[in-house]
Motif scaffolding. Structure first.
Motif, PDB file in Angstrom:
ATOM      1  N   PHE A 114       0.835  -1.203   0.000  1.00 31.76           N
ATOM      2  CA  PHE A 114       0.000   0.000   0.000  1.00 31.76           C
ATOM      3  C   PHE A 114       0.869   1.252   0.000  1.00 31.76           C
ATOM      4  N   LEU A 115       1.904   1.275   0.833  1.00 41.35           N
ATOM      5  CA  LEU A 115       2.790   2.434   0.904  1.00 41.35           C
ATOM      6  C   LEU A 115       3.571   2.615  -0.397  1.00 41.35           C
ATOM      7  N   THR A 116       3.967   1.523  -1.009  1.00 37.49           N
ATOM      8  CA  THR A 116       4.676   1.607  -2.280  1.00 37.49           C
ATOM      9  C   THR A 116       3.793   2.230  -3.351  1.00 37.49           C
ATOM     10  N   ASN A 117       2.552   1.798  -3.409  1.00 37.97           N
ATOM     11  CA  ASN A 117       1.616   2.366  -4.378  1.00 37.97           C
ATOM     12  C   ASN A 117       1.326   3.838  -4.081  1.00 37.97           C
ATOM     13  N   MET A 118       1.196   4.173  -2.802  1.00 33.61           N
ATOM     14  CA  MET A 118       0.881   5.553  -2.412  1.00 33.61           C
ATOM     15  C   MET A 118       1.988   6.520  -2.819  1.00 33.61           C
ATOM     16  N   PHE A 119       3.255   6.082  -2.660  1.00 31.66           N
ATOM     17  CA  PHE A 119       4.388   6.970  -2.941  1.00 31.66           C
ATOM     18  C   PHE A 119       5.131   6.581  -4.226  1.00 31.66           C
ATOM     19  N   SER A 120       4.417   5.925  -5.139  1.00 34.82           N
ATOM     20  CA  SER A 120       5.062   5.433  -6.361  1.00 34.82           C
ATOM     21  C   SER A 120       5.574   6.539  -7.275  1.00 34.82           C
ATOM     22  N   ASN A 121       5.095   7.758  -7.074  1.00 39.68           N
ATOM     23  CA  ASN A 121       5.535   8.873  -7.918  1.00 39.68           C
ATOM     24  C   ASN A 121       6.570   9.758  -7.232  1.00 39.68           C
ATOM     25  N   SER A 122       7.147   9.272  -6.135  1.00 38.28           N
ATOM     26  CA  SER A 122       8.150  10.043  -5.418  1.00 38.28           C
ATOM     27  C   SER A 122       9.327   9.142  -5.054  1.00 38.28           C
ATOM     28  N   ALA A 123      10.376   9.766  -4.531  1.00 38.83           N
ATOM     29  CA  ALA A 123      11.569   9.015  -4.139  1.00 38.83           C
ATOM     30  C   ALA A 123      11.267   8.026  -3.012  1.00 38.83           C
ATOM     31  N   LEU A 124      10.269   8.349  -2.185  1.00 38.48           N
ATOM     32  CA  LEU A 124       9.892   7.437  -1.102  1.00 38.48           C
ATOM     33  C   LEU A 124       9.409   6.093  -1.647  1.00 38.48           C
ATOM     34  N   GLY A 125       8.889   6.113  -2.871  1.00 39.42           N
ATOM     35  CA  GLY A 125       8.440   4.870  -3.489  1.00 39.42           C
ATOM     36  C   GLY A 125       9.571   3.871  -3.600  1.00 39.42           C
ATOM     37  N   LEU A 126      10.770   4.348  -3.919  1.00 37.91           N
ATOM     38  CA  LEU A 126      11.933   3.459  -4.020  1.00 37.91           C
ATOM     39  C   LEU A 126      12.282   2.860  -2.658  1.00 37.91           C
ATOM     40  N   VAL A 127      12.157   3.679  -1.613  1.00 35.95           N
ATOM     41  CA  VAL A 127      12.434   3.190  -0.257  1.00 35.95           C
ATOM     42  C   VAL A 127      11.487   2.054   0.103  1.00 35.95           C
ATOM     43  N   PHE A 128      10.208   2.234  -0.201  1.00 35.05           N
ATOM     44  CA  PHE A 128       9.224   1.214   0.158  1.00 35.05           C
ATOM     45  C   PHE A 128       9.319  -0.018  -0.744  1.00 35.05           C
ATOM     46  N   VAL A 129       9.805   0.167  -1.976  1.00 35.83           N
ATOM     47  CA  VAL A 129      10.031  -0.991  -2.846  1.00 35.83           C
ATOM     48  C   VAL A 129      11.070  -1.912  -2.215  1.00 35.83           C
ATOM     49  N   PHE A 130      12.165  -1.322  -1.758  1.00 32.09           N
ATOM     50  CA  PHE A 130      13.211  -2.139  -1.133  1.00 32.09           C
ATOM     51  C   PHE A 130      12.767  -2.680   0.228  1.00 32.09           C
ATOM     52  N   ALA A 131      11.942  -1.910   0.933  1.00 33.78           N
ATOM     53  CA  ALA A 131      11.407  -2.416   2.204  1.00 33.78           C
ATOM     54  C   ALA A 131      10.513  -3.624   1.957  1.00 33.78           C
ATOM     55  N   LEU A 132       9.680  -3.536   0.927  1.00 29.49           N
ATOM     56  CA  LEU A 132       8.774  -4.637   0.585  1.00 29.49           C
ATOM     57  C   LEU A 132       9.540  -5.873   0.146  1.00 29.49           C
ATOM     58  N   THR A 133      10.455  -5.703  -0.796  1.00 29.98           N
ATOM     59  CA  THR A 133      11.191  -6.862  -1.313  1.00 29.98           C
ATOM     60  C   THR A 133      12.142  -7.436  -0.270  1.00 29.98           C
ATOM     61  N   GLY A 134      12.692  -6.564   0.591  1.00 24.26           N
ATOM     62  CA  GLY A 134      13.533  -7.061   1.669  1.00 24.26           C
ATOM     63  C   GLY A 134      12.733  -7.867   2.669  1.00 24.26           C
ATOM     64  N   PHE A 135      11.539  -7.390   2.984  1.00 18.90           N
ATOM     65  CA  PHE A 135      10.659  -8.107   3.905  1.00 18.90           C
ATOM     66  C   PHE A 135      10.268  -9.473   3.334  1.00 18.90           C
ATOM     67  N   MET A 136       9.958  -9.506   2.046  1.00 15.53           N
ATOM     68  CA  MET A 136       9.585 -10.774   1.423  1.00 15.53           C
ATOM     69  C   MET A 136      10.765 -11.737   1.392  1.00 15.53           C
ATOM     70  N   GLY A 137      11.964 -11.191   1.228  1.00 13.77           N
ATOM     71  CA  GLY A 137      13.149 -12.037   1.300  1.00 13.77           C
ATOM     72  C   GLY A 137      13.328 -12.616   2.687  1.00 13.77           C
ATOM     73  N   MET A 138      13.054 -11.823   3.722  1.00 15.05           N
ATOM     74  CA  MET A 138      13.160 -12.305   5.098  1.00 15.05           C
ATOM     75  C   MET A 138      12.179 -13.438   5.379  1.00 15.05           C
ATOM     76  N   THR A 139      10.988 -13.352   4.779  1.00 19.61           N
ATOM     77  CA  THR A 139      10.016 -14.434   4.976  1.00 19.61           C
ATOM     78  C   THR A 139      10.385 -15.669   4.159  1.00 19.61           C
ATOM     79  N   LEU A 140      11.169 -15.467   3.091  1.00 16.27           N
ATOM     80  CA  LEU A 140      11.568 -16.595   2.243  1.00 16.27           C
ATOM     81  C   LEU A 140      12.672 -17.422   2.890  1.00 16.27           C
ATOM     82  N   GLY A 141      13.563 -16.760   3.642  1.00 14.36           N
ATOM     83  CA  GLY A 141      14.681 -17.461   4.260  1.00 14.36           C
ATOM     84  C   GLY A 141      14.280 -18.660   5.099  1.00 14.36           C
ATOM     85  N   PRO A 142      13.348 -18.510   6.058  1.00 11.21           N
ATOM     86  CA  PRO A 142      12.915 -19.660   6.855  1.00 11.21           C
ATOM     87  C   PRO A 142      12.313 -20.786   6.009  1.00 11.21           C
TER      88      PRO A 142
END
Length: 222
Positions: free
Chosen positions: A64-92
């Motif tokens: 949701f945050l990625t979509n909300m800020f997709s037109n700003s630099a914050l969108g990039l921050v949330f993209v990496f937060a999202l993909t990093g979080f998904m990677g953390m769930t993939l590890g286990p």
């Protein structure tokens, strides 16, 4: 003069499309590497899986945050937060396969290779044929919703057969999603490379985990 104007607009459209496509694949490569790094970290630290509720809240919240800020630099921050979080769930999950199957490494590598081949093959097909796959948008929306709720039901009620069917559904749906999203970029239906990246990343992530589950059932050596 009209012809020249039309030509200029056409060339501008092509350049814009190529820019979105280039930025999408660049950001996608970076997020996949970052996600792999967080997954490896979770594996090394032997972190437990956060559970279904935390996973869903974290995923949809960051999406949701990625979509909300997709037109700003914050969108990039949330993209990496999202993909990093998904990677953390993939590890286990990867650790579980390594511990549960004697050929766990082979299963993971096979799923990873299969995901790469499918993604590159479908992307190349969409790029070379330049077919418009926008007509499958409705099918994808309904299919993903059905598969998502069926997957939750399979987890809550512990129905292995349903879980297997959902994995097979996701392989087909995510493959179609890759075709659809690539087509959207090519034909100007998607002009935001952040949103395009998220869509392709989620498709690749779900494709990989679904293939891994299918391989675990049919090729696991426990």
């Amino acid at each position: 003069m009209r012809l020249n104007t039309a030509t200029v607009r056409s060339e501008a459209g092509v350049l814009a499309t190529n820019k979105v496509l280039r930025n999408t694949y660049l950001l996608l490569s970076m997020t996949l590497l970052f996600s792999a790094a967080t997954a490896a970290t979770a594996m090394v630290l032997d972190l437990p899986h956060p559970g279904l509720i935390i996973t869903l809240v974290g995923y949809f919240g960051l999406l949701f945050l990625t979509n909300m800020f997709s037109n700003s630099a914050l969108g990039l921050v949330f993209v990496f937060a999202l993909t990093g979080f998904m990677g953390m769930t993939l590890g286990p999950m990867l650790n579980m396969y390594l511990h549960a199957f004697s050929n766990g490494h082979q299963l993971i590598l096979t799923a990873l290779g299969g995901t790469g081949v499918i993604f590159m093959g479908l992307s190349a097909y969409a790029l070379t044929t330049r077919k418009d796959f926008s007509f499958i948008a409705g099918f994808l929306m309904v299919g993903v919703l059905v598969a998502f709720f069926a997957g939750i039901a399979a987890l809550v009620f512990s129905i292995p057969a349903l879980s297997l069917a959902v994995s097979a559904m996701f392989v087909l749906l995510m493959s179609a999603m890759i075709l659809f999203q690539t087509s959207q970029i090519i034909h100007g239906g998607e002009t935001n490379y952040i949103l395009a990246t998220v869509s392709l990343y989620v498709s690749i992530f779900n494709l990989f985990t679904s293939l891994l589950q299918l391989l675990g059932v049919f090729g696991g050596d426990d």
